[in-house]
Write a protein that holds these residues in place. Structure first.
Motif, PDB file in Angstrom:
ATOM      1  N   LEU A 405       4.023   0.755  -7.433  1.00  0.00           N
ATOM      2  CA  LEU A 405       4.976   0.442  -6.365  1.00  0.00           C
ATOM      3  C   LEU A 405       5.358   1.679  -5.564  1.00  0.00           C
ATOM      4  O   LEU A 405       5.732   1.576  -4.398  1.00  0.00           O
ATOM      5  N   SER A 406       5.271   2.860  -6.167  1.00  0.00           N
ATOM      6  CA  SER A 406       5.612   4.090  -5.447  1.00  0.00           C
ATOM      7  C   SER A 406       4.612   4.398  -4.335  1.00  0.00           C
ATOM      8  O   SER A 406       4.900   5.190  -3.435  1.00  0.00           O
ATOM      9  N   LEU A 407       3.435   3.764  -4.402  1.00  0.00           N
ATOM     10  CA  LEU A 407       2.415   3.985  -3.368  1.00  0.00           C
ATOM     11  C   LEU A 407       2.669   3.153  -2.118  1.00  0.00           C
ATOM     12  O   LEU A 407       2.175   3.476  -1.036  1.00  0.00           O
ATOM     13  N   ILE A 408       3.423   2.052  -2.268  1.00  0.00           N
ATOM     14  CA  ILE A 408       3.567   1.096  -1.176  1.00  0.00           C
ATOM     15  C   ILE A 408       4.180   1.703   0.082  1.00  0.00           C
ATOM     16  O   ILE A 408       3.638   1.516   1.181  1.00  0.00           O
ATOM     17  N   PRO A 409       5.303   2.433   0.005  1.00  0.00           N
ATOM     18  CA  PRO A 409       5.942   2.906   1.238  1.00  0.00           C
ATOM     19  C   PRO A 409       5.026   3.738   2.137  1.00  0.00           C
ATOM     20  O   PRO A 409       4.856   3.430   3.323  1.00  0.00           O
TER      21      PRO A 409
END
Length: 442
Positions: A405-409
């Protein structure tokens, strides 16, 4: 037919005379430094507010998730008001003169920012940022000033000087946050207000009133004329959403603006979650960004534009931004963030290059209106970015241990830069593309 479209038709039929060209070249030498100083102070204040406001809003939120949503709401309200009023302010600068309009926007912004420092309720912060967005259009007027005083061949270099001044100001603003944030966030905001007021005084004392040159400076006969102009600008915003496939240059400009502002809108809160950054650490990273921006805008355009075209330099800039943005999300150590900021030196150039491609198509007399239209497009960035930033950051803020999820932004930001790159490539393929949107054609 509204004022803007009729003015464009008059100027298009007249063209730009050799007399005006000579005058523009002469005036540029005398005023460019003051305009660069104005841009410097403006971005010094932006650097302060961009770093401080997310933490200022977070203090009013009961939880981290609420803080993310509140930041998105407040920042998008600022952008919405800018979209609604940028064209109007640009047209006002054509009618009343750039100096008078610039002074008005600076004084109004100073008062509203100062009031913000005494506000601790979210709804008042929202209202004040909404009102500030209607006033803070000095960059629109400064770029219109520079492009109208420059010969066509000098527009990219002169706009790059303005961007370099922005970079220096950003450095100063981020540095001030690191130096004075221990006195409180309100003190930082008050300093931003004081600097804006000083900026208006310098404009009043050092920037001469330009002489009336043509019908576009005619006075309003009554208040109904002002209301009519403002209404026409609001109606003209719908044109932004009617760009057809031949106007991909504008799609590219909007996409890179939204991508850049989305990056800034999530910067502090994202790295607060990922690396537990404080306001000082966020300011330090923005300081490095400002240094990189300064170096790129001062040294790169004069060197690179001798060997490659503005179009090729824009491609290079967008490609660099797309790759580096994705790597921001992958980085597992704060040191890598600083390294990525530095190597993205080419990524700082896309905005000024695309602006140059647009404004070079028009004569000096209507640069206020043109820059107002560009400002409306550009303001879609601060309008949409906070909402997009909140949407792509919220899943990560609720599940901080999930590395996927940290890759999404920043993957989302990278995708926007990639789409901007595709749009600019498609635009170039159509060699007959005309900038009809700016001329009031749909």
């Amino acid at each position: 037919m509204d004022y803007f479209h009729s003015t464009l038709k008059r100027v298009r039929s007249i063209g730009t005379s050799p007399v005006i060209e000579a005058k523009r070249a002469k005036l540029t030498k005398g005023r460019l430094f003051i305009l660069c100083f104005t841009a410097f102070v403006e971005y010094c204040c932006i650097g302060i507010l961009l770093t401080v406001i997310p933490f200022y809003i977070a203090k009013t939120a009961p939880s981290l998730n609420a803080a993310v949503l509140s930041i998105g709401l407040v920042q998008s309200s600022f952008g919405i008001s800018q979209v609604a009023t940028a064209s109007f302010v640009g047209a006002l600068s054509d009618r009343f003169g750039r100096r008078n309009t610039l002074m008005t926007t600076l004084i109004s912004t100073s008062i509203l920012v100062y009031l913000l420092s005494f506000t601790h309720q979210l709804y008042w912060i929202l209202i004040l940022r909404l009102l500030t967005g209607t006033c803070q259009h000095s960059l629109v007027i400064v770029t219109a000033y520079v492009s109208s005083l420059s010969e066509t061949k000098d527009i990219p270099a002169n706009l790059s000087k303005i961007s370099a001044s922005n970079g220096i100001g950003f450095i100063a603003g981020a540095s001030l946050v690191g130096l004075i944030s221990h006195h409180g966030l309100a003190a930082c905001i008050q300093i931003a207000a004081a600097l804006t007021l000083i900026n208006s005084i310098v404009v009043f004392l050092r920037l001469p009133i330009e002489k009336v040159q043509g019908e576009y400076h005619t006075s309003f006969s009554n208040s109904a004329d002002i209301l009519s102009l403002f209404t026409s600008k609001l109606k003209g915003i719908k044109d932004i959403f009617k760009l057809d496939r031949q106007k991909l240059l504008y799609y590219s400009f909007v996409l890179q603006s939204v991508a850049g502002f989305t990056s800034f809108s999530i910067w502090a809160i994202y790295f607060k979650i990922k690396f537990s950054w404080t306001a000082q650490q966020a300011g330090a990273s923005l300081f490095v960004f400002g240094v990189t921006l300064l170096i790129s805008q001062i040294f790169l355009p004069p060197i690179l534009l001798r060997k490659i075209s503005i179009y090729q330099l824009t491609l290079l800039s967008l490609t660099s931004s797309a790759i580096i943005s994705f790597l921001f999300g992958v980085a597992s150590d704060p040191v890598y963030i600083y390294f990525l900021i530095i190597i993205n030196i080419f990524g700082c150039l896309s905005d000024s290059m695309i602006r140059s491609m647009i404004c070079s198509q028009f004569s000096a007399e209507i640069q206020g209106a043109v820059m107002g239209k560009i400002g409306s497009l550009y303001a879609l960035g601060p309008c949409l970015a906070p909402l997009i930033g909140s949407a792509i950051t919220l899943p990560y803020s609720t599940s901080t241990n999930d590395s996927a999820l940290s890759l999404i932004p920043f993957a989302g930001i990278s995708l926007m830069y990639a789409l901007a790159l595709v749009a600019i490539i498609s635009y170039k393929k159509n060699s007959q593309t005309k900038l009809a949107f700016m001329m009031g054609k749909n």
